[in-house]
Design an enzyme around this catalytic site. Sequence first.
Site, PDB file in Angstrom:
ATOM      1  N   HIS A 140       0.781  -1.143  -0.073  1.00 21.95           N
ATOM      2  CA  HIS A 140       0.015  -0.042  -0.149  1.00 21.95           C
ATOM      3  C   HIS A 140       0.884   1.398  -0.266  1.00 21.95           C
ATOM      4  O   HIS A 140       1.774   1.376   0.717  1.00 21.95           O
ATOM      5  CB  HIS A 140      -0.931   0.071   1.130  1.00 21.95           C
ATOM      6  CG  HIS A 140      -0.546   0.196   2.655  1.00 21.95           C
ATOM      7  ND1 HIS A 140      -0.218   1.335   3.040  1.00 21.95           N
ATOM      8  CD2 HIS A 140      -0.023  -0.421   3.584  1.00 21.95           C
ATOM      9  CE1 HIS A 140       0.082   1.479   4.234  1.00 21.95           C
ATOM     10  NE2 HIS A 140       0.168   0.248   4.461  1.00 21.95           N
ATOM     11  N   ASP A 152       5.583   2.339   7.326  1.00 23.16           N
ATOM     12  CA  ASP A 152       4.157   2.146   7.051  1.00 23.16           C
ATOM     13  C   ASP A 152       3.647   3.030   5.825  1.00 23.16           C
ATOM     14  O   ASP A 152       3.034   3.890   6.368  1.00 23.16           O
ATOM     15  CB  ASP A 152       3.606   2.104   8.241  1.00 23.16           C
ATOM     16  CG  ASP A 152       2.111   1.546   8.063  1.00 23.16           C
ATOM     17  OD1 ASP A 152       1.824   0.839   7.144  1.00 23.16           O
ATOM     18  OD2 ASP A 152       1.143   1.578   9.077  1.00 23.16           O
ATOM     19  N   GLU A 186      -5.455   1.892   2.181  1.00 25.98           N
ATOM     20  CA  GLU A 186      -5.194   0.716   2.830  1.00 25.98           C
ATOM     21  C   GLU A 186      -5.647   0.942   4.377  1.00 25.98           C
ATOM     22  O   GLU A 186      -6.205   0.243   5.208  1.00 25.98           O
ATOM     23  CB  GLU A 186      -3.929   0.164   2.740  1.00 25.98           C
ATOM     24  CG  GLU A 186      -3.707  -1.427   3.611  1.00 25.98           C
ATOM     25  CD  GLU A 186      -3.202  -1.044   4.858  1.00 25.98           C
ATOM     26  OE1 GLU A 186      -3.034  -2.177   5.445  1.00 25.98           O
ATOM     27  OE2 GLU A 186      -2.901   0.164   5.328  1.00 25.98           O
ATOM     28  N   GLU A 187      -5.061   2.110   4.818  1.00 20.75           N
ATOM     29  CA  GLU A 187      -5.217   2.552   6.049  1.00 20.75           C
ATOM     30  C   GLU A 187      -6.613   2.788   6.581  1.00 20.75           C
ATOM     31  O   GLU A 187      -7.047   3.062   7.682  1.00 20.75           O
ATOM     32  CB  GLU A 187      -4.530   3.720   6.329  1.00 20.75           C
ATOM     33  CG  GLU A 187      -2.826   3.644   6.111  1.00 20.75           C
ATOM     34  CD  GLU A 187      -2.352   2.717   7.279  1.00 20.75           C
ATOM     35  OE1 GLU A 187      -2.922   2.176   7.964  1.00 20.75           O
ATOM     36  OE2 GLU A 187      -0.995   2.480   7.183  1.00 20.75           O
ATOM     37  N   ASP A 215       4.399  -4.902   3.638  1.00 20.04           N
ATOM     38  CA  ASP A 215       3.558  -4.025   4.489  1.00 20.04           C
ATOM     39  C   ASP A 215       4.637  -3.914   5.872  1.00 20.04           C
ATOM     40  O   ASP A 215       4.807  -4.835   6.730  1.00 20.04           O
ATOM     41  CB  ASP A 215       2.468  -4.285   4.876  1.00 20.04           C
ATOM     42  CG  ASP A 215       1.690  -3.205   5.520  1.00 20.04           C
ATOM     43  OD1 ASP A 215       2.260  -2.058   5.701  1.00 20.04           O
ATOM     44  OD2 ASP A 215       0.538  -3.341   5.735  1.00 20.04           O
ATOM     45  N   HIS A 302       2.365   4.603  12.977  1.00 25.73           N
ATOM     46  CA  HIS A 302       1.034   5.469  12.674  1.00 25.73           C
ATOM     47  C   HIS A 302       1.255   6.873  13.623  1.00 25.73           C
ATOM     48  O   HIS A 302       0.488   7.499  14.059  1.00 25.73           O
ATOM     49  CB  HIS A 302      -0.156   4.850  13.368  1.00 25.73           C
ATOM     50  CG  HIS A 302      -0.640   3.847  12.398  1.00 25.73           C
ATOM     51  ND1 HIS A 302      -1.860   3.158  12.455  1.00 25.73           N
ATOM     52  CD2 HIS A 302      -0.457   3.363  11.293  1.00 25.73           C
ATOM     53  CE1 HIS A 302      -2.238   2.704  11.488  1.00 25.73           C
ATOM     54  NE2 HIS A 302      -1.045   2.774  10.775  1.00 25.73           N
TER      55      HIS A 302
END
Length: 590
Positions: A140, A152, A186-187, A215, A302
Site C-alpha cells: 500500500h 508504513d 489501505e489505512e 507491509d 502511525h
Amino acid sequence: MVFRRLAVAGVSVAVTMGAALLAVAPTAAATSETSPPPHPPASAISALDRAAEAPDIDVTKVQAHLTELNNIATRNGGTRKSSGQGYRDSVAYAKSKLQAAGYTVTEQPCTSGCASGAGPNLIAEWPQGDATKVYMFGAHLDSVGAGPGINDNGSGSASLLETALTLAEQHPTMAARVRFGWWTDEEQGLNGSDFYVRSLSSAERSKIKAYYNFDMIASTNGGYFINHLTSTAAQPMKAYWDSLGLQPEENTEGAGRSDDYSFEQAGIPTSGYAMGASARKTSAQAAKWGGTASRAYDPCYHQSCDTTGNINATGLNRSVDGIAYTLWKLAVGGSTPANDFSLAAGPSSGSVDPGASATSTISTATTSGSAQTVALSASGTPAGVTVSFSPASVTSGSSSTMTVATTSGAAAGTYTLTVTGTGAVTHTTSYTLTVKGAGGCTAQQLMANGGFENGTTPWTGDTGAIGAHAGQSAHGGSRFAWLGGYGRSATESIGQSVTVPAGCSKATLTYWLHIDTDETDRVAYDTFKVKVGSTTLTTLSNTDASSGYTQRTLDLTPYIGQRITVTFAAAEDSSLQTSFVIDDAAVQTG
C-alpha cells in the site's frame, strides 16, 4: 494495528515508546549503507537450487525512493494519506519511473468502497511471459493522516519500485507475467486492494497464481515475519531468509490486516514479508534477532516520527533481496519447475436448488518432468456450501470427482469457488456455483465470538484491541474490544464477515457499547462508526459518553441474501482520549 493503553487512576494513557534499534540492524539515519550485506554464500545459493541468479537489489536506491516519499509528505502537510495530494504525488512519482522503464502502467480509480477523495490504485505489468500465469507483488502506497508513513508503508512501496526497475534493467527471459500493485486507502480498511480484487473477472482472478504483500519491512526493532509461513506460496521467501539464518516466524500480528487479505478472501494463494508494527518483541525474539524485548517492533507506528529516520536498513536490504529472489524463482525463464502439472474443472460451473448438490471432474495432467502427487482443496465457499473430493489426492494425469453440496439454508446467489492443486508446485482453477431460489431461513445468531471470549478469531483489523485490558471492564465475561483511548490522533477498527441468508424476513445487529471521554465540550471530536462494507449505518461520538454499557440496535434487513462485513471503527483527534468499548455483538435473523 494498535497500541495498548495503561490505565492510571481511571485515566487512559497513550504510551509512546522510544526507538529500540537492532544491534545488527542500524537505521538509515544511523548508517549510510553504501555496501549492503551480501547475498548468501555460494553453498547457500546451491542449497536454494537457484535456476536463475536473482540480482542483489541496491538498498541505497530503495532508500532514495524513501527520501522522495518523505519529501512528498513534507510538501503536503506531513502526510501521504489516500485522499490527499501527498498520495497523488506518490502515485505520479512511481508511475513516471515505471513508464520510463517500459511497464504497462494503469491508474485504477477506486469507484466504490474507498474513502471520499481517495486516489487511484497504481498497477504495473511487465509485458513479457505467459499471460495466463501471473505472479503479483503489492504494497500500500498511502500513509495515515498523522505522518509520512515511511516504514508504513513506504518501505514496501519503495522496495517493489526498485525491484520492478531492476527487472526492467536486467530484462531476463520470462516464464510468467509479473504484475505490481500499489494500493490506495489501505489505512481506511484495505479498500483499494479490495476494490481491485472485486473488479477482476473470474477468469482474471484464476490467472493470478500467487499474491505477495509487503507491509512494514524495515521496522527499527523488528523481527522477520512471513505471512502463511508453511504454505506453498511462502516457500521461496522462507528459503531466502532461511539461507541467511534468520529463522523467520509466522506473521500473526498482521493476519487479516493488510492487502493480502483482499486476495486471500478471493481464494488466491498469498504470502509476504513483514517486520512488525505495534506488537512487542519477546525475549526469545530479541535473543534470536537482536533488538529490545518488551518494546514495539516499530516505535513510530502511525505517528509523525515515521520518517526516513525510522528505517532499519539491514532489514530493508534483506527484505528487498528476498523479494527479488522470489520473483526470479517463480517468474524468470530459468526457474520453471522441472516437474509441473495442469489443473482443470469440467464442467466449470453448476446451478442447484438449496439442499442439492453438483459435481465436476477435476482433471490433472503432467506437463513437464515426472508425475507427482497433487492434493486437492477448495476455498471461497459461502455459508451453507461444502466441497469434497473423491479421491482427495491424485497422481498428476488422473482425475477426482468434486462434489459441491448445499444446505436448505444456503443463500441464493452466484459464487466463485477456487479449486487448488498442491504438489511440488501449486495451480488453481475456478468453479462457478449458482444457488437458485430464495433459499431458506432459520432464525439464528450469525456473528461468531461476539463476546470476544474465544480469542480474536474470526475478527479482522486491529485485533490487538480485543482482550481483558486493565482500565475497562466487560459487559459479560472478561474480554471486550477497546477502540480508541489514546488521547492522540489515531484510528482503529475491527470487523467480521457474515452471510445473511436469503428468505429471511428480518436481520438485526445488536451490540453493547460503553463510551467514556476526557473531552468536556459538546463537540464531536472523537467518533465511532458502525459500517456495512463502505456504508456507515450510525455515527456516535464523545458527546454520547455515559456511565456503563448501552445496548444499541441496527437494522440489517436491506442486506438479506448478501455476504457483508460489519465494521466497528473509532477515530480520535489530537488530544483528550475517548474510549469506545464494545461487547456482546450479535447478528440475529428471523
